[in-house]
Design a protein around this motif. Structure first.
Motif, PDB file in Angstrom:
ATOM      1  N   ASP A 117       3.976  10.881  -8.906  1.00 27.92           N
ATOM      2  CA  ASP A 117       3.612  11.152 -10.294  1.00 27.92           C
ATOM      3  C   ASP A 117       2.555  12.247 -10.431  1.00 27.92           C
ATOM      4  O   ASP A 117       2.335  12.745 -11.537  1.00 27.92           O
ATOM      5  N   SER A 118       1.898  12.620  -9.306  1.00 26.23           N
ATOM      6  CA  SER A 118       0.793  13.587  -9.445  1.00 26.23           C
ATOM      7  C   SER A 118       0.957  14.825  -8.565  1.00 26.23           C
ATOM      8  O   SER A 118       0.426  15.886  -8.884  1.00 26.23           O
ATOM      9  N   ALA A 119       1.673  14.701  -7.443  1.00 30.47           N
ATOM     10  CA  ALA A 119       1.757  15.828  -6.497  1.00 30.47           C
ATOM     11  C   ALA A 119       3.050  15.687  -5.701  1.00 30.47           C
ATOM     12  O   ALA A 119       3.045  15.536  -4.475  1.00 30.47           O
ATOM     13  N   ARG A 120       4.175  15.752  -6.428  1.00 26.97           N
ATOM     14  CA  ARG A 120       5.472  15.403  -5.837  1.00 26.97           C
ATOM     15  C   ARG A 120       5.783  16.120  -4.512  1.00 26.97           C
ATOM     16  O   ARG A 120       6.339  15.497  -3.604  1.00 26.97           O
ATOM     17  N   PRO A 121       5.447  17.409  -4.361  1.00 28.56           N
ATOM     18  CA  PRO A 121       5.762  18.074  -3.083  1.00 28.56           C
ATOM     19  C   PRO A 121       5.123  17.406  -1.864  1.00 28.56           C
ATOM     20  O   PRO A 121       5.632  17.513  -0.753  1.00 28.56           O
ATOM     21  N   ASN A 122       4.003  16.696  -2.083  1.00 28.65           N
ATOM     22  CA  ASN A 122       3.336  16.025  -0.961  1.00 28.65           C
ATOM     23  C   ASN A 122       4.131  14.846  -0.404  1.00 28.65           C
ATOM     24  O   ASN A 122       3.814  14.333   0.669  1.00 28.65           O
ATOM     25  N   LEU A 123       5.183  14.433  -1.107  1.00 31.64           N
ATOM     26  CA  LEU A 123       6.037  13.363  -0.574  1.00 31.64           C
ATOM     27  C   LEU A 123       6.692  13.787   0.729  1.00 31.64           C
ATOM     28  O   LEU A 123       7.138  12.946   1.502  1.00 31.64           O
ATOM     29  N   VAL A 142       6.440  12.366 -14.930  1.00 29.70           N
ATOM     30  CA  VAL A 142       6.981  11.018 -14.845  1.00 29.70           C
ATOM     31  C   VAL A 142       5.856  10.060 -14.458  1.00 29.70           C
ATOM     32  O   VAL A 142       4.909  10.449 -13.755  1.00 29.70           O
ATOM     33  N   GLU A 143       5.983   8.843 -14.953  1.00 31.43           N
ATOM     34  CA  GLU A 143       5.010   7.817 -14.583  1.00 31.43           C
ATOM     35  C   GLU A 143       5.764   6.559 -14.173  1.00 31.43           C
ATOM     36  O   GLU A 143       6.566   6.046 -14.953  1.00 31.43           O
ATOM     37  N   HIS A 144       5.538   6.099 -12.945  1.00 31.33           N
ATOM     38  CA  HIS A 144       6.162   4.871 -12.456  1.00 31.33           C
ATOM     39  C   HIS A 144       5.220   3.691 -12.659  1.00 31.33           C
ATOM     40  O   HIS A 144       4.039   3.791 -12.348  1.00 31.33           O
ATOM     41  N   GLU A 202       0.834  -1.203   0.000  1.00 28.08           N
ATOM     42  CA  GLU A 202       0.000   0.000   0.000  1.00 28.08           C
ATOM     43  C   GLU A 202       0.868   1.251   0.000  1.00 28.08           C
ATOM     44  O   GLU A 202       0.571   2.244  -0.667  1.00 28.08           O
ATOM     45  N   PHE A 203       1.947   1.204   0.773  1.00 28.32           N
ATOM     46  CA  PHE A 203       2.865   2.336   0.794  1.00 28.32           C
ATOM     47  C   PHE A 203       3.405   2.613  -0.607  1.00 28.32           C
ATOM     48  O   PHE A 203       3.434   3.765  -1.064  1.00 28.32           O
ATOM     49  N   VAL A 204       3.845   1.566  -1.284  1.00 28.70           N
ATOM     50  CA  VAL A 204       4.446   1.729  -2.610  1.00 28.70           C
ATOM     51  C   VAL A 204       3.438   2.341  -3.589  1.00 28.70           C
ATOM     52  O   VAL A 204       3.767   3.247  -4.366  1.00 28.70           O
ATOM     53  N   LYS A 205       2.194   1.856  -3.529  1.00 29.65           N
ATOM     54  CA  LYS A 205       1.151   2.403  -4.393  1.00 29.65           C
ATOM     55  C   LYS A 205       0.972   3.911  -4.139  1.00 29.65           C
ATOM     56  O   LYS A 205       0.936   4.723  -5.054  1.00 29.65           O
ATOM     57  N   PHE A 206       0.887   4.249  -2.846  1.00 26.24           N
ATOM     58  CA  PHE A 206       0.686   5.649  -2.461  1.00 26.24           C
ATOM     59  C   PHE A 206       1.895   6.504  -2.838  1.00 26.24           C
ATOM     60  O   PHE A 206       1.752   7.629  -3.325  1.00 26.24           O
TER      61      PHE A 206
END
Lengths: 125, 125
Positions: A20-26, A61-63, A10-14
């Motif tokens: 890929d959509s909102a990098r600053p939220n990492l 980017v798309e993982h 689940e972590f990896v999915k999130f």
């Protein structure tokens, strides 16, 4: 409480959906003692890691993950995750293989990334 | 005492040299709580791990490492290692890319493998 395998996957999915959509939220996933090795570059702490991740040469980017393997990393709830996959960046016609390992540590009801090592993988032959 | 990076890289050198020349001797590097995920198969404990590693379909193998990245995994001296490389097995004309992550834990003056995850990596395109 979910098992380490479910949590790791689940972590990896999130993680990649956020990347890929909102990098600053990492930033929510790192702490001041977190470490990132991205290719040859090492950084430590949320601010430096986010600066690195948000200033990569590619903006879009798309993982795509191929394999996600998880193991308990200790008796305190830590989880080790190994991901293999492909990433497609803007302007590149071909996906590139990558590998990333995460060491997740528990913090209350959630987890943060303590270790993060990322490498592109080039074809062996 | 040597730093984590030196220890991790020396470990990797020793591990693959042993794997490629005297595979049963790898038993010294595992303990009864060690975990191995080899492709899709999970095993735990020195005996089961050694049985797995010594009964792989290939008997002659040569590992070549491309990258070895290390980070401290905790404050007790643990080390996280990510390896990318290629392996050549008997009867195969072309090397295969692989990735392996090790979580080393200290034990007295030495280290053992607590976590071990191995995956072959197939070209992305």
């Amino acid at each position: 409480m979910a098992d380490f395998d479910t949590i790791g996957k689940e972590f990896v999915k999130f993680y990649y959906a956020t990347f890929d959509s909102a990098r600053p939220n990492l930033s929510a996933l790192y702490r001041d003692n977190s470490m990132l090795t991205f290719e040859t570059q090492q950084t430590m702490g949320t601010a430096a890691i986010l600066e690195k991740l948000t200033n990569l040469p590619f903006q879009n980017v798309e993982h795509k993950t191929d394999t996600v393997d998880c193991q308990p990393a200790d008796e305190q709830g830590g989880i080790l995750v190994l991901v293999t996959g492909a990433l497609m960046t803007e302007g590149e016609q071909r996906p590139m293989s990558f590998v990333q390992t995460f060491h997740l540590k528990p913090e209350g009801q959630t987890y943060f990334v303590f270790n993060d090592i990322f490498r592109l993988v080039y074809p062996a032959a």
